[in-house]
Design a protein around this motif. Structure first.
Motif, PDB file in Angstrom:
ATOM      1  N   TRP A   1       0.835  -1.216   0.000  1.00 57.70           N
ATOM      2  CA  TRP A   1       0.000   0.000   0.000  1.00 57.70           C
ATOM      3  C   TRP A   1       0.865   1.260   0.000  1.00 57.70           C
ATOM      4  O   TRP A   1       0.531   2.250  -0.651  1.00 57.70           O
ATOM      5  CB  TRP A   1      -0.943   0.001   1.201  1.00 57.70           C
ATOM      6  N   THR A   2       1.977   1.223   0.695  1.00 57.10           N
ATOM      7  CA  THR A   2       2.901   2.366   0.677  1.00 57.10           C
ATOM      8  C   THR A   2       3.457   2.576  -0.724  1.00 57.10           C
ATOM      9  O   THR A   2       3.518   3.706  -1.215  1.00 57.10           O
ATOM     10  CB  THR A   2       4.045   2.128   1.672  1.00 57.10           C
ATOM     11  N   ALA A   3       3.827   1.486  -1.381  1.00 56.39           N
ATOM     12  CA  ALA A   3       4.335   1.591  -2.752  1.00 56.39           C
ATOM     13  C   ALA A   3       3.251   2.082  -3.693  1.00 56.39           C
ATOM     14  O   ALA A   3       3.510   2.877  -4.600  1.00 56.39           O
ATOM     15  CB  ALA A   3       4.869   0.235  -3.211  1.00 56.39           C
ATOM     16  N   TRP A   4       2.011   1.628  -3.484  1.00 60.15           N
ATOM     17  CA  TRP A   4       0.908   2.045  -4.350  1.00 60.15           C
ATOM     18  C   TRP A   4       0.644   3.539  -4.193  1.00 60.15           C
ATOM     19  O   TRP A   4       0.500   4.253  -5.182  1.00 60.15           O
ATOM     20  CB  TRP A   4      -0.351   1.234  -4.020  1.00 60.15           C
ATOM     21  N   PHE A   5       0.577   4.024  -2.968  1.00 54.63           N
ATOM     22  CA  PHE A   5       0.333   5.463  -2.744  1.00 54.63           C
ATOM     23  C   PHE A   5       1.506   6.310  -3.246  1.00 54.63           C
ATOM     24  O   PHE A   5       1.302   7.394  -3.792  1.00 54.63           O
ATOM     25  CB  PHE A   5       0.070   5.749  -1.260  1.00 54.63           C
ATOM     26  N   SER A   6       2.712   5.809  -3.106  1.00 54.12           N
ATOM     27  CA  SER A   6       3.874   6.541  -3.622  1.00 54.12           C
ATOM     28  C   SER A   6       3.798   6.691  -5.139  1.00 54.12           C
ATOM     29  O   SER A   6       4.080   7.766  -5.683  1.00 54.12           O
ATOM     30  CB  SER A   6       5.167   5.828  -3.256  1.00 54.12           C
ATOM     31  N   MET A   7       3.406   5.627  -5.830  1.00 50.93           N
ATOM     32  CA  MET A   7       3.286   5.714  -7.288  1.00 50.93           C
ATOM     33  C   MET A   7       2.137   6.624  -7.693  1.00 50.93           C
ATOM     34  O   MET A   7       2.235   7.353  -8.686  1.00 50.93           O
ATOM     35  CB  MET A   7       3.103   4.325  -7.893  1.00 50.93           C
ATOM     36  N   MET A   8       1.057   6.614  -6.953  1.00 49.88           N
ATOM     37  CA  MET A   8      -0.064   7.511  -7.280  1.00 49.88           C
ATOM     38  C   MET A   8       0.351   8.976  -7.105  1.00 49.88           C
ATOM     39  O   MET A   8      -0.034   9.844  -7.900  1.00 49.88           O
ATOM     40  CB  MET A   8      -1.279   7.190  -6.417  1.00 49.88           C
ATOM     41  N   ILE A   9       1.169   9.264  -6.100  1.00 46.10           N
ATOM     42  CA  ILE A   9       1.681  10.625  -5.918  1.00 46.10           C
ATOM     43  C   ILE A   9       2.601  10.990  -7.086  1.00 46.10           C
ATOM     44  O   ILE A   9       2.533  12.098  -7.629  1.00 46.10           O
ATOM     45  CB  ILE A   9       2.405  10.747  -4.561  1.00 46.10           C
ATOM     46  N   PHE A  10       3.439  10.050  -7.506  1.00 44.00           N
ATOM     47  CA  PHE A  10       4.339  10.278  -8.641  1.00 44.00           C
ATOM     48  C   PHE A  10       3.546  10.557  -9.918  1.00 44.00           C
ATOM     49  O   PHE A  10       3.840  11.509 -10.656  1.00 44.00           O
ATOM     50  CB  PHE A  10       5.234   9.050  -8.809  1.00 44.00           C
ATOM     51  N   ILE A  11       2.515   9.762 -10.185  1.00 43.34           N
ATOM     52  CA  ILE A  11       1.692   9.967 -11.377  1.00 43.34           C
ATOM     53  C   ILE A  11       0.937  11.286 -11.281  1.00 43.34           C
ATOM     54  O   ILE A  11       0.791  12.003 -12.279  1.00 43.34           O
ATOM     55  CB  ILE A  11       0.742   8.771 -11.577  1.00 43.34           C
ATOM     56  N   ALA A  12       0.453  11.643 -10.088  1.00 43.07           N
ATOM     57  CA  ALA A  12      -0.256  12.916  -9.921  1.00 43.07           C
ATOM     58  C   ALA A  12       0.677  14.104 -10.186  1.00 43.07           C
ATOM     59  O   ALA A  12       0.269  15.090 -10.811  1.00 43.07           O
ATOM     60  CB  ALA A  12      -0.847  13.002  -8.515  1.00 43.07           C
ATOM     61  N   GLU A  13       1.928  14.013  -9.729  1.00 42.72           N
ATOM     62  CA  GLU A  13       2.888  15.085 -10.010  1.00 42.72           C
ATOM     63  C   GLU A  13       3.142  15.224 -11.507  1.00 42.72           C
ATOM     64  O   GLU A  13       3.197  16.336 -12.041  1.00 42.72           O
ATOM     65  CB  GLU A  13       4.208  14.813  -9.292  1.00 42.72           C
TER      66      GLU A  13
ATOM     67  N   LEU B   1       0.088  16.821 -13.085  1.00 45.34           N
ATOM     68  CA  LEU B   1       0.070  18.268 -12.844  1.00 45.34           C
ATOM     69  C   LEU B   1       1.057  18.990 -13.759  1.00 45.34           C
ATOM     70  O   LEU B   1       0.762  20.072 -14.278  1.00 45.34           O
ATOM     71  CB  LEU B   1       0.398  18.565 -11.379  1.00 45.34           C
ATOM     72  N   GLY B   2       2.221  18.387 -13.985  1.00 37.93           N
ATOM     73  CA  GLY B   2       3.188  18.976 -14.908  1.00 37.93           C
ATOM     74  C   GLY B   2       2.652  19.017 -16.326  1.00 37.93           C
ATOM     75  O   GLY B   2       2.858  19.999 -17.052  1.00 37.93           O
ATOM     76  N   LEU B   3       1.946  17.972 -16.737  1.00 31.49           N
ATOM     77  CA  LEU B   3       1.354  17.951 -18.071  1.00 31.49           C
ATOM     78  C   LEU B   3       0.260  19.009 -18.198  1.00 31.49           C
ATOM     79  O   LEU B   3       0.197  19.723 -19.208  1.00 31.49           O
ATOM     80  CB  LEU B   3       0.783  16.566 -18.375  1.00 31.49           C
TER      81      LEU B   3
ATOM     82  N   LYS C   1      -1.577  24.173 -20.260  1.00 35.85           N
ATOM     83  CA  LYS C   1      -2.150  25.507 -20.023  1.00 35.85           C
ATOM     84  C   LYS C   1      -1.225  26.612 -20.511  1.00 35.85           C
ATOM     85  O   LYS C   1      -1.684  27.657 -20.958  1.00 35.85           O
ATOM     86  CB  LYS C   1      -2.438  25.704 -18.534  1.00 35.85           C
ATOM     87  N   LYS C   2       0.080  26.403 -20.417  1.00 34.80           N
ATOM     88  CA  LYS C   2       1.050  27.402 -20.894  1.00 34.80           C
ATOM     89  C   LYS C   2       1.159  27.402 -22.408  1.00 34.80           C
ATOM     90  O   LYS C   2       1.804  28.281 -22.970  1.00 34.80           O
ATOM     91  CB  LYS C   2       2.429  27.145 -20.274  1.00 34.80           C
ATOM     92  N   GLY C   3       0.562  26.425 -23.082  1.00 35.02           N
ATOM     93  CA  GLY C   3       0.618  26.374 -24.526  1.00 35.02           C
ATOM     94  C   GLY C   3       1.870  25.719 -25.066  1.00 35.02           C
ATOM     95  O   GLY C   3       2.205  25.885 -26.245  1.00 35.02           O
ATOM     96  N   ALA C   4       2.562  24.958 -24.233  1.00 37.05           N
ATOM     97  CA  ALA C   4       3.800  24.326 -24.688  1.00 37.05           C
ATOM     98  C   ALA C   4       3.543  23.217 -25.697  1.00 37.05           C
ATOM     99  O   ALA C   4       4.417  22.867 -26.472  1.00 37.05           O
ATOM    100  CB  ALA C   4       4.552  23.758 -23.482  1.00 37.05           C
TER     101      ALA C   4
END
Length: 128
Positions: A99-111, A114-116, A121-124
Motif C-alpha cells: 500500500w505504501t508503494a501504491w500510494f507513492s506511485m499515485m503521488i508520482f503519477i499525480a505530479e 500536474l506537470g502535463l 495551459k502554458k501552450g507548450a
C-alpha cells in the motif's frame, strides 16, 4: 585460480550481439547498393538535424518548443520505465509495504499529471 568458464555464456552472448548489430547496420547498405536503391541526390546528401534547415546561420534564434516537446516525451518515457517494474513487483511486497508503494506511485503519477496540465495551459504543446 579463477574459473573463467562461467563467463563463456556471456562472451557468446556478446559475440552474437556484436555480429547481429553489425549485420543490421551493414546489410541494408549492401542491399541498397545491389538493388539500385542507392541513388544519391543533392536533397538526400544534405544534413538534416532537428527539423531545421541547415542553410541558415548557426547562431540564429529558433523556437524552443521543439525541445520542450522532446523533454516532455523523455519525462513520460521515463514514467513508463518506472511504472513497468513497479507494476510487476508492487503486490509481491505484501502487507502495508504494497500500500505504501501504491500510494507513492499515485503521488508520482499525480505530479506528472500536474506537470502535463501546466505545460498544456502554458501552450507548450500547441504547435503552429
Amino acid at each position: 585460480m579463477v574459473d573463467l568458464s562461467h563467463y563463456l555464456p556471456i562472451l557468446i552472448f556478446l559475440g552474437i550481439a556484436l555480429v547481429l548489430s553489425g549485420a543490421f547496420v551493414v546489410l541494408p547498405m549492401v542491399a541498397s547498393r545491389f538493388t539500385g536503391a542507392h541513388k544519391p541526390t543533392p536533397e538526400k546528401l544534405t544534413e538534416y538535424e532537428c527539423g531545421f534547415p541547415a542553410f541558415e546561420d548557426s547562431r540564429s534564434q529558433f523556437d524552443v518548443r521543439f525541445y520542450l516537446v522532446a523533454i516532455l516525451f523523455i519525462v513520460f518515457d521515463l514514467e513508463a520505465a518506472f511504472i513497468y517494474p513497479w507494476a510487476v513487483s508492487v503486490f509481491k511486497l505484501g502487507g502495508s509495504a504494497s500500500w505504501t508503494a501504491w500510494f507513492s506511485m499515485m503521488i508520482f503519477i499525480a505530479e506528472l499529471a500536474l506537470g502535463l496540465v501546466y505545460a498544456w495551459k502554458k501552450g507548450a504543446l500547441d504547435w503552429e
